[in-house]
Design an enzyme around this catalytic site. Sequence first.
Site: not given
Length: 336
Positions: A123, A158, A160, A245
């Site tokens: 990120h 991931d 996200h 995740d």
Amino acid sequence: MRVLYLTHPAFYRHQAGPHHPERPARLGAVERGVVASGLEIERVEPPEADDHLLGLAHTSAYISGVRDVIAAGGGRFDPDTAAGPDSWEAAVRAAGSGPQAVRLLEGETDSVALLAVRPPGHHALRDRAMGFCLFNNAAITARYLQGRGRRVAIIDWDVHHGNGTDAEFEHDPDVFYISAHQWPYYPGTGAFDRVGAGPGKGYTINAALPAGTGGDVYRRLFREMVIPRLRRYAPDWILVSCGFDAHHLDPLAGLRLTEGDYHFMAEQLLEVVASNRILVFLEGGYDLDAIAGSTQAMLLGVAGRPYESSTPTQMSPASGHRALERLVDIHDRVSG
């Protein structure tokens, strides 16, 4: 098969705050999975990245700002992202782990690198920390490889979207970025139609998948899109932003992967490059048992070894399959 296992005690000392999900215990869960794999392990302590290396993917003002915050005892960069007094060493060793792994793997034949690092990275933007991330570990490594004349693919599974990595390579045809993530979800980026721009158009794939999507759609995604397109692209190296995740047990998201799905995705990469050209970076994942089991399965996959999952692949709602079909249509038009 040997696993170059890059980790360091400094990663345990990074503290993102009390009760924060991105906690040191995650590394212990990875360790359990590494040991359970039964593969030969070589432990490596990554060096600290210097400002030049950090500067491959971050501005000098941002690097100085992060250093100053941590030197003053730590602080919060946004509501989710914080550093403590010991976070600088962790962050720069995490950033230095990828180039070190590249240098080691270049002399190997039957090895793979697992980078069990904290804080995570995908990120982090050039000038902004966010999403638990300070420096973009995979992006720094990709830029390092580019400096050595290598073509790179980054596979980000991931849950996200890796907005920092996507933004870094949006215009770059020499880094192929592929993300499979829950949509809509944090950080609110990574829509289907984000396909790269300018000379980089067509070199970004964002598989924006609805909550409830399971391994059946991920397996279709890899068979029908990811692996065929990577073969055509012919990268020299594959970097994996490996978040666990998207696992069905994870408390922070709503996708439904199992350990067997991580094994499948990792094994598929061997259709594109040899294992000694694969680096796996730890990103997210917050259920400790899911991390441990998925680490074991993923390592066996990238080693080309069998794995039997105790949980069958989860079936997706029709919306998951429709999302994949929409993605294929968009990229067929981009490449057509």
